[in-house]
Design a protein around this motif. Sequence first.
Motif, short mmCIF file in Angstrom:
data_model
loop_
_atom_site.label_atom_id
_atom_site.label_comp_id
_atom_site.label_asym_id
_atom_site.label_seq_id
_atom_site.Cartn_x
_atom_site.Cartn_y
_atom_site.Cartn_z
N SER A 130 0.84 -1.21 0.00
CA SER A 130 0.00 0.00 0.00
C SER A 130 0.87 1.25 0.00
O SER A 130 0.65 2.19 0.77
CB SER A 130 -0.93 0.02 1.21
N GLY A 131 1.88 1.24 -0.85
CA GLY A 131 2.81 2.36 -0.89
C GLY A 131 2.13 3.66 -1.30
O GLY A 131 1.30 3.68 -2.20
N ALA A 132 2.50 4.74 -0.61
CA ALA A 132 1.95 6.06 -0.93
C ALA A 132 2.67 6.61 -2.15
O ALA A 132 3.32 7.65 -2.10
CB ALA A 132 2.10 6.99 0.27
N LEU A 133 2.55 5.89 -3.26
CA LEU A 133 3.27 6.26 -4.48
C LEU A 133 2.65 7.48 -5.15
O LEU A 133 3.33 8.21 -5.86
CB LEU A 133 3.28 5.07 -5.46
N ASN A 134 1.38 7.69 -4.93
CA ASN A 134 0.67 8.85 -5.49
C ASN A 134 0.20 9.71 -4.31
O ASN A 134 -0.93 9.67 -3.90
CB ASN A 134 -0.52 8.38 -6.33
N GLN A 168 16.84 -6.95 -10.40
CA GLN A 168 16.01 -6.23 -9.43
C GLN A 168 14.72 -6.98 -9.17
O GLN A 168 14.09 -7.50 -10.10
CB GLN A 168 15.67 -4.84 -9.99
N LYS A 169 14.32 -7.06 -7.90
CA LYS A 169 13.06 -7.71 -7.53
C LYS A 169 12.19 -6.69 -6.82
O LYS A 169 12.54 -6.18 -5.75
CB LYS A 169 13.35 -8.91 -6.63
N TYR A 170 11.04 -6.42 -7.43
CA TYR A 170 10.14 -5.40 -6.88
C TYR A 170 8.74 -5.99 -6.76
O TYR A 170 8.11 -6.33 -7.77
CB TYR A 170 10.13 -4.18 -7.79
N TYR A 171 8.29 -6.12 -5.51
CA TYR A 171 6.91 -6.53 -5.24
C TYR A 171 6.17 -5.34 -4.68
O TYR A 171 6.66 -4.64 -3.79
CB TYR A 171 6.88 -7.67 -4.22
N PHE A 172 4.95 -5.07 -5.22
CA PHE A 172 4.13 -4.01 -4.65
C PHE A 172 2.67 -4.40 -4.74
O PHE A 172 2.25 -5.19 -5.59
CB PHE A 172 4.40 -2.66 -5.33
N SER A 173 1.88 -3.86 -3.82
CA SER A 173 0.47 -4.24 -3.75
C SER A 173 -0.36 -3.04 -3.31
O SER A 173 0.15 -2.07 -2.74
CB SER A 173 0.28 -5.40 -2.76
N SER A 174 -1.64 -3.15 -3.58
CA SER A 174 -2.59 -2.13 -3.15
C SER A 174 -3.95 -2.78 -2.96
O SER A 174 -4.30 -3.73 -3.68
CB SER A 174 -2.69 -1.00 -4.18
N GLY A 175 -4.69 -2.29 -1.99
CA GLY A 175 -6.08 -2.71 -1.83
C GLY A 175 -7.01 -1.79 -2.59
O GLY A 175 -6.58 -0.86 -3.27
N SER A 223 -8.20 4.19 -1.99
CA SER A 223 -8.80 4.74 -3.20
C SER A 223 -7.82 5.68 -3.90
O SER A 223 -7.84 5.80 -5.14
CB SER A 223 -10.10 5.48 -2.86
N GLY A 224 -6.96 6.35 -3.12
CA GLY A 224 -5.95 7.22 -3.71
C GLY A 224 -4.69 6.47 -4.09
O GLY A 224 -4.14 6.63 -5.18
N PHE A 225 -4.23 5.61 -3.17
CA PHE A 225 -2.96 4.92 -3.39
C PHE A 225 -3.02 3.92 -4.54
O PHE A 225 -2.01 3.67 -5.21
CB PHE A 225 -2.52 4.20 -2.11
N LYS A 226 -4.21 3.35 -4.78
CA LYS A 226 -4.28 2.33 -5.84
C LYS A 226 -4.01 2.93 -7.22
O LYS A 226 -3.46 2.26 -8.09
CB LYS A 226 -5.64 1.64 -5.83
N SER A 227 -4.35 4.21 -7.41
CA SER A 227 -4.10 4.82 -8.72
C SER A 227 -2.60 4.93 -8.99
O SER A 227 -2.14 4.72 -10.12
CB SER A 227 -4.77 6.19 -8.80
N GLY A 228 -1.84 5.24 -7.94
CA GLY A 228 -0.39 5.29 -8.09
C GLY A 228 0.21 3.92 -8.37
O GLY A 228 1.08 3.77 -9.23
N ALA A 229 -0.31 2.91 -7.65
CA ALA A 229 0.19 1.55 -7.85
C ALA A 229 -0.13 1.05 -9.25
O ALA A 229 0.70 0.40 -9.90
CB ALA A 229 -0.41 0.62 -6.79
#
Length: 396
Positions: free
Chosen positions: A169-173, A204-211, A218-224
Amino acid sequence: MKKISTIIALLSVLVTASAQQVKLGDKNTITIHSSKENINRTIYLQLPKNYGIENKRYPLIILFDAQDKSLYNLTSSIIDRMTWTNDIPEAIFLGVVQNNRSQELNFEKSEQTTKIFLDFIKNDLLDYVNKNYKANGYVTLIGHSLGGQFVTNAMVSYPEIFPSVISISGALNYPNKDNTINSKVISKVERYLSATSVSSLKKQKYYFSSGDNGFQESGFKSGALKVDSLYKLHKHNVVNWQFDFLKGYNHMTTPLHGIPAGLAFVFKDWYISDSLAMDVLIYHKTSPSVVLKDKKINIAKSYGVNISLPRNALFQFAEYSLSQGKIDDAEALTKNLLNEYPDDEEVYGLMAEIFVKKGDISNAIKYYERAQSKSVTNKHAEKIKDLKKDQLKSLK
């Protein structure tokens, strides 16, 4: 009868695995000085249970926001479980306590202070751990929310230092305004994917997820989803990424899925699957030596360092080789086990059995005696006594 023996062999694999449970030791608190900030920082440290007894080096797993006890305890428990089930290798686990998480983790709003904190991680923290503990140089970062933004930024800033990253649930956006995507971190990801060499990207190994449930997701998923689209655009170069869109999960429940899924993804090239083990032990489709040679080559390519394979798999493969009359293979595997596990009673006992098969009674007695010295029972005493009788008869 053949079916029964197959079931017994499989049960032997499972029983040995459960009998050799490994886990993290107790949590210790260490203090490391941050040179650029001129402050002391609190770090939680957990070592593998048999650290110092085993002769090997370990990968490093670093969690941010360790002041959140539920997040820290969850991650510790997941590492315990996945280590026990041989889904991930034994590792040194660090939890970084944030003093001011907004200043330290939020690259979007606090770029300068975040850079200084990142310098602490890559210089002071890693230097301290490498000097004082048996780390093998392979680092995995785990971050949730702002921590997810921070670890993503760390990856694209220093990919050679942080080769594997788990962003939950990274705050990418962030900050999110009118659901528009305006992010310095996402721009850095795009430049990174465009400019980095193919060989580096493949390591490089990059795992990311969002609910998708709740206001924050609702905001973070758009960035993911935007980052996922960037990886898909460069998929001809990049193979080591995984995005999980967790429907029904909210911001606080995504770690329940994301942390174990992320760790399994990072260490998938290390993992010896049950089906592969059964191909060796049950169906005899391939030999232990072929499997282990291929696995070591893949580990070197994928991680760039040596990561010790599961003790239980190696032990079973050595036992299997001995049962098939491949004594040299069994001896080579057991010698490697003794090098890594110099206090393991079962391994000394197995080496004694190998010398019995070779007809070398003197060495068989020697290794049974070593096994006996490591044992809390007298289970090897009768074998030693019988072998000494055989040795005496031979001499007469």
